[in-house]
Design a protein around this motif. Structure first.
Motif, PDB file in Angstrom:
ATOM      1  N   GLY A 159      33.617  34.035  20.274  1.00  0.00           N
ATOM      2  CA  GLY A 159      33.318  35.235  19.501  1.00  0.00           C
ATOM      3  C   GLY A 159      31.913  35.732  19.736  1.00  0.00           C
ATOM      4  O   GLY A 159      31.093  35.061  20.372  1.00  0.00           O
ATOM      5  N   PRO A 160      31.607  36.932  19.226  1.00  0.00           N
ATOM      6  CA  PRO A 160      30.304  37.551  19.468  1.00  0.00           C
ATOM      7  C   PRO A 160      29.240  37.052  18.504  1.00  0.00           C
ATOM      8  O   PRO A 160      29.476  36.926  17.309  1.00  0.00           O
ATOM      9  CB  PRO A 160      30.593  39.043  19.240  1.00  0.00           C
ATOM     10  CG  PRO A 160      31.672  39.039  18.203  1.00  0.00           C
ATOM     11  CD  PRO A 160      32.499  37.809  18.447  1.00  0.00           C
ATOM     12  N   ASN A 161      28.057  36.782  19.040  1.00  0.00           N
ATOM     13  CA  ASN A 161      26.940  36.312  18.221  1.00  0.00           C
ATOM     14  C   ASN A 161      25.642  36.735  18.903  1.00  0.00           C
ATOM     15  O   ASN A 161      25.095  35.990  19.723  1.00  0.00           O
ATOM     16  CB  ASN A 161      26.989  34.789  18.064  1.00  0.00           C
ATOM     17  CG  ASN A 161      26.116  34.284  16.925  1.00  0.00           C
ATOM     18  OD1 ASN A 161      26.576  34.191  15.792  1.00  0.00           O
ATOM     19  ND2 ASN A 161      24.864  33.967  17.191  1.00  0.00           N
ATOM     20  N   PRO A 162      25.153  37.943  18.619  1.00  0.00           N
ATOM     21  CA  PRO A 162      23.961  38.424  19.323  1.00  0.00           C
ATOM     22  C   PRO A 162      22.801  37.435  19.234  1.00  0.00           C
ATOM     23  O   PRO A 162      22.411  37.007  18.136  1.00  0.00           O
ATOM     24  CB  PRO A 162      23.625  39.732  18.604  1.00  0.00           C
ATOM     25  CG  PRO A 162      24.916  40.168  17.997  1.00  0.00           C
ATOM     26  CD  PRO A 162      25.648  38.915  17.632  1.00  0.00           C
ATOM     27  N   ALA A 163      22.259  37.065  20.389  1.00  0.00           N
ATOM     28  CA  ALA A 163      21.125  36.129  20.412  1.00  0.00           C
ATOM     29  C   ALA A 163      19.833  36.818  20.003  1.00  0.00           C
ATOM     30  O   ALA A 163      18.887  36.166  19.531  1.00  0.00           O
ATOM     31  CB  ALA A 163      20.973  35.527  21.803  1.00  0.00           C
ATOM     32  N   GLN A 164      19.776  38.122  20.185  1.00  0.00           N
ATOM     33  CA  GLN A 164      18.622  38.919  19.799  1.00  0.00           C
ATOM     34  C   GLN A 164      19.114  40.095  18.972  1.00  0.00           C
ATOM     35  O   GLN A 164      20.221  40.602  19.194  1.00  0.00           O
ATOM     36  CB  GLN A 164      17.869  39.401  21.033  1.00  0.00           C
ATOM     37  CG  GLN A 164      17.374  38.273  21.922  1.00  0.00           C
ATOM     38  CD  GLN A 164      16.842  38.775  23.251  1.00  0.00           C
ATOM     39  OE1 GLN A 164      17.068  39.917  23.645  1.00  0.00           O
ATOM     40  NE2 GLN A 164      16.135  37.908  23.969  1.00  0.00           N
TER      41      GLN A 164
ATOM     42  N   ARG B  44      26.471  30.589  28.079  1.00  0.00           N
ATOM     43  CA  ARG B  44      25.315  31.074  28.832  1.00  0.00           C
ATOM     44  C   ARG B  44      25.773  31.762  30.123  1.00  0.00           C
ATOM     45  O   ARG B  44      25.637  31.236  31.226  1.00  0.00           O
ATOM     46  CB  ARG B  44      24.337  29.928  29.069  1.00  0.00           C
ATOM     47  CG  ARG B  44      23.624  29.541  27.752  1.00  0.00           C
ATOM     48  CD  ARG B  44      22.799  28.279  27.836  1.00  0.00           C
ATOM     49  NE  ARG B  44      21.922  28.155  26.669  1.00  0.00           N
ATOM     50  CZ  ARG B  44      22.289  27.742  25.467  1.00  0.00           C
ATOM     51  NH1 ARG B  44      23.556  27.415  25.239  1.00  0.00           N
ATOM     52  NH2 ARG B  44      21.424  27.676  24.473  1.00  0.00           N
ATOM     53  N   SER B  45      26.329  32.959  29.926  1.00  0.00           N
ATOM     54  CA  SER B  45      26.719  33.774  31.071  1.00  0.00           C
ATOM     55  C   SER B  45      25.468  34.223  31.813  1.00  0.00           C
ATOM     56  O   SER B  45      24.346  34.131  31.291  1.00  0.00           O
ATOM     57  CB  SER B  45      27.516  34.999  30.608  1.00  0.00           C
ATOM     58  OG  SER B  45      26.676  35.893  29.886  1.00  0.00           O
ATOM     59  N   ALA B  46      25.655  34.714  33.020  1.00  0.00           N
ATOM     60  CA  ALA B  46      24.504  35.167  33.809  1.00  0.00           C
ATOM     61  C   ALA B  46      23.754  36.275  33.090  1.00  0.00           C
ATOM     62  O   ALA B  46      22.516  36.308  33.088  1.00  0.00           O
ATOM     63  CB  ALA B  46      24.980  35.649  35.183  1.00  0.00           C
ATOM     64  N   ASP B  47      24.481  37.193  32.437  1.00  0.00           N
ATOM     65  CA  ASP B  47      23.821  38.288  31.725  1.00  0.00           C
ATOM     66  C   ASP B  47      23.110  37.797  30.471  1.00  0.00           C
ATOM     67  O   ASP B  47      22.054  38.312  30.101  1.00  0.00           O
ATOM     68  CB  ASP B  47      24.828  39.380  31.370  1.00  0.00           C
ATOM     69  CG  ASP B  47      25.129  40.296  32.550  1.00  0.00           C
ATOM     70  OD1 ASP B  47      24.516  40.111  33.615  1.00  0.00           O
ATOM     71  OD2 ASP B  47      25.982  41.194  32.400  1.00  0.00           O
ATOM     72  N   HIS B  48      23.683  36.798  29.797  1.00  0.00           N
ATOM     73  CA  HIS B  48      23.012  36.209  28.630  1.00  0.00           C
ATOM     74  C   HIS B  48      21.672  35.603  29.044  1.00  0.00           C
ATOM     75  O   HIS B  48      20.637  35.849  28.404  1.00  0.00           O
ATOM     76  CB  HIS B  48      23.908  35.139  28.005  1.00  0.00           C
ATOM     77  CG  HIS B  48      23.251  34.301  26.960  1.00  0.00           C
ATOM     78  ND1 HIS B  48      23.116  34.701  25.649  1.00  0.00           N
ATOM     79  CD2 HIS B  48      22.671  33.071  27.033  1.00  0.00           C
ATOM     80  CE1 HIS B  48      22.495  33.762  24.955  1.00  0.00           C
ATOM     81  NE2 HIS B  48      22.211  32.758  25.781  1.00  0.00           N
ATOM     82  N   LEU B  49      21.667  34.835  30.115  1.00  0.00           N
ATOM     83  CA  LEU B  49      20.424  34.210  30.581  1.00  0.00           C
ATOM     84  C   LEU B  49      19.412  35.253  31.029  1.00  0.00           C
ATOM     85  O   LEU B  49      18.215  35.132  30.760  1.00  0.00           O
ATOM     86  CB  LEU B  49      20.728  33.232  31.722  1.00  0.00           C
ATOM     87  CG  LEU B  49      21.561  32.004  31.339  1.00  0.00           C
ATOM     88  CD1 LEU B  49      21.951  31.212  32.579  1.00  0.00           C
ATOM     89  CD2 LEU B  49      20.826  31.125  30.339  1.00  0.00           C
TER      90      LEU B  49
ATOM     91  N   ASP C 107      19.160  38.299  29.931  1.00  0.00           N
ATOM     92  CA  ASP C 107      18.647  38.971  28.733  1.00  0.00           C
ATOM     93  C   ASP C 107      17.521  38.168  28.083  1.00  0.00           C
ATOM     94  O   ASP C 107      16.528  38.725  27.610  1.00  0.00           O
ATOM     95  CB  ASP C 107      19.769  39.185  27.724  1.00  0.00           C
ATOM     96  CG  ASP C 107      20.133  40.657  27.569  1.00  0.00           C
ATOM     97  OD1 ASP C 107      19.674  41.469  28.392  1.00  0.00           O
ATOM     98  OD2 ASP C 107      20.865  40.982  26.621  1.00  0.00           O
ATOM     99  N   LEU C 108      17.683  36.837  28.056  1.00  0.00           N
ATOM    100  CA  LEU C 108      16.652  35.989  27.456  1.00  0.00           C
ATOM    101  C   LEU C 108      15.352  36.037  28.243  1.00  0.00           C
ATOM    102  O   LEU C 108      14.272  35.772  27.703  1.00  0.00           O
ATOM    103  CB  LEU C 108      17.150  34.543  27.373  1.00  0.00           C
ATOM    104  CG  LEU C 108      18.357  34.284  26.455  1.00  0.00           C
ATOM    105  CD1 LEU C 108      18.716  32.807  26.472  1.00  0.00           C
ATOM    106  CD2 LEU C 108      18.092  34.757  25.028  1.00  0.00           C
ATOM    107  N   LYS C 109      15.470  36.396  29.526  1.00  0.00           N
ATOM    108  CA  LYS C 109      14.273  36.458  30.376  1.00  0.00           C
ATOM    109  C   LYS C 109      13.688  37.858  30.474  1.00  0.00           C
ATOM    110  O   LYS C 109      12.773  38.098  31.258  1.00  0.00           O
ATOM    111  CB  LYS C 109      14.620  35.957  31.779  1.00  0.00           C
ATOM    112  CG  LYS C 109      15.006  34.487  31.824  1.00  0.00           C
ATOM    113  CD  LYS C 109      15.408  34.079  33.232  1.00  0.00           C
ATOM    114  CE  LYS C 109      15.808  32.610  33.284  1.00  0.00           C
ATOM    115  NZ  LYS C 109      16.270  32.208  34.641  1.00  0.00           N
ATOM    116  N   GLY C 110      14.257  38.800  29.702  1.00  0.00           N
ATOM    117  CA  GLY C 110      13.673  40.136  29.721  1.00  0.00           C
ATOM    118  C   GLY C 110      14.642  41.267  29.894  1.00  0.00           C
ATOM    119  O   GLY C 110      14.277  42.434  29.792  1.00  0.00           O
ATOM    120  N   GLY C 111      15.919  40.965  30.174  1.00  0.00           N
ATOM    121  CA  GLY C 111      16.897  42.028  30.247  1.00  0.00           C
ATOM    122  C   GLY C 111      17.810  41.917  31.442  1.00  0.00           C
ATOM    123  O   GLY C 111      17.355  41.706  32.567  1.00  0.00           O
TER     124      GLY C 111
END
Length: 489
Positions: A60-65, A98-103, A105-109
């Motif tokens: 399910g969805p859980n925005p990290a930011q 930890r999809s590629a886009d999730h990772l 995003d954590l590094k700046g987008g």
């Protein structure tokens, strides 16, 4: 909606942007949790059956930011919640996928937003190609080749996850042979161990499907041409066939032109494409039926000359867009799912389609005993939908798919659940001999639990309530893994 003081606190701490103050799908039972949690030997009200052995996973969805722009409920970073049962005890943990886009995003987008934002396809400078929205792997989860795969509804990169720890292993390309993407609601055949998937393009007139062996080799792939771009959400699978969906919910002309998520209900019939599992695109047989949309298939199987598919058919929800939700009014209106169980029989000899509605109760998120995927099933288990604007799961419905008869279990008035799973009793040889398991959250207290219900006595309610140390937000789809399937994982 949350109370004003709670909203103010979340905005003040940066947990909620002012733009999302009117967004109900980041508040209440939908509010994301802030931490990943691990808990052993959970407290139980009642008794966990000794013959319940395995794990229940739910995505399910859980925005990290905190989302800053317009945020759709479907945009949140994927998070898996799981409970493992063994020897009358239970343990829990949740972890981000930890999809590629999730990772990124954590590094700046990652360079992409959600479906309420302009797609990267509208930006000539974008290098993302077909990945026009943030790929969160937040929709579905299946067990294949000894590990989990988290899948995304707009068709993305599968993400492998360890079934014992929920730690992300990495993106899956099936030995570098995956032609493009994989959609949520692709299926695992319990008899062969094969993973049968489908893929679609948002802006091009085709769908595709493929077969991956139990040892993770891509053994078949084929493309099917369509009259235009389509937005299917699920597929059917039988012993010999794949059933693809050509449905009339499509992008508007303006949405296609601007590459934005603007969809409408087109004036055209629904079509189901039946194609051999190892067939080519020109072997597909199309069956036209009444115009409708389908989010979720219950199951499909073969019966003589007929291919049978049972699914939840969407009907109008009757709610007008509510201006209380501001820019989220249209999203809220579309998310008010209103579906009934329907059976379609497609005759491969005559080309005839027969349609039968099983019940008029509103329900969705159907599950079955996964050991019966692709063959005739008598029983299915659906979420009962509350007659409200927001997507609230008020209980469970067990259906007899032959007669349409139903047994129900209603949660307490302040409790809401999510998609359940069916857990076969250890050693069983009967389809409905097992347990229905679901995460349930109390909207008043914010406390969550796992309810374990005897599938043969739904009306009696839980035989065990496993109390969780953290709230589990409302979410999407899950799966059950038997203990013997996890033994070698």
């Amino acid at each position: 909606m949350a109370d004003d003081a709670a909203l103010a606190r979340r905005i003040e701490t940066g947990a909620l942007s002012p733009l999302n103050a009117l967004n109900p799908y980041v508040q209440g039972v939908y509010e994301p949790v802030a931490r990943e949690t691990t808990a052993e030997d959970l407290p139980v009200i009642g008794e966990i059956p000794a013959d319940l052995h395995g794990a229940f996973y739910r995505n399910g969805p859980n925005p990290a930011q905190a989302p800053q722009g317009l945020h759709h409920w479907f945009d949140g970073d994927g998070m898996l919640h799981a409970v493992w049962f063994e020897n009358g005890k239970a343990r829990y943990r949740n972890r981000y996928v930890r999809s590629a886009d999730h990772l990124a995003d954590l590094k700046g987008g990652c360079g992409a937003g959600g479906v309420m934002e302009p797609s990267t396809r509208a930006n000539p400078a974008s290098t993302r190609g077909e990945r026009v929205y943030k790929d969160t792997a937040n929709t579905d989860v299946v067990l294949h080749n000894g590990s989990l795969m988290a899948l995304w509804y707009i068709s993305g990169e599968p993400v492998r996850v360890d079934p014992r720890t929920l730690e992300t292993i990495g993106g899956e390309t099936f030995g570098g042979k995956l032609p493009r993407h994989v959609s949520a609601h692709s299926k695992v055949d319990p008899r062969t161990g094969e993973f049968v998937f489908f893929d679609y393009s948002l802006y091009e007139p085709w769908m595709s499907f493929g077969v991956v062996s139990p040892t993770n080799e891509l053994t078949h792939f084929a493309r099917v041409d369509l009259p235009g771009p389509r937005l299917p959400h699920d597929m059917g699978l039988t012993e010999n066939y794949v059933i693809l969906h050509d449905l009339p919910v499509v992008f508007t002309e303006g949405g296609l032109r601007r590459s934005t998520w603007n969809i409408h209900f087109a004036d055209q019939p629904a079509r189901f494409g039946v194609i051999p599992r190892n067939g080519s695109g020109d072997q597909i047989r199309w069956f036209e039926t009444d115009s409708c949309y389908i989010y979720h298939v219950v199951n499909a199987w073969e019966d003589g000359d007929e291919v049978v598919m049972t699914a939840c058919m969407m009907t109008p929800n009757g709610f007008p867009p509510n201006p209380e939700y501001g820019p989220y009014a249209a999203m809220v209106n579309v998310l008010a799912l209103h579906a009934v169980p329907v059976e379609w029989r497609m005759n491969m000899r005559t080309g005839e389609v027969r349609k039968r509605q099983l019940d008029d109760r509103i329900g969705e998120f159907p599950v079955i005993n996964l050991d019966y995927t692709g063959r005739r099933t008598k029983w299915s288990y659906h979420v009962a939908m509350a007659p409200t604007e927001l997507q609230r799961f008020k209980g469970l419905i067990k259906y007899d798919l032959e007669t349409g008869a139903a047994t129900t279990w209603d949660y307490a008035p302040s409790q809401f659940g999510s998609e359940p799973a069916f857990a076969p009793r250890v050693g069983t040889t009967s389809e409905d001999d097992g347990y229905v398991i679901a995460f349930v959250t109390d909207a008043g207290t914010g406390k969550s639990e796992v309810q374990v219900i005897d599938a043969r006595d739904m009306a009696a309610g839980p035989v065990a309530r496993v109390l969780l140390p953290t709230r589990v937000p409302a979410g999407f789809h899950g799966t059950w893994a038997r203990g013997d399937q996890l033994a070698g994982a």
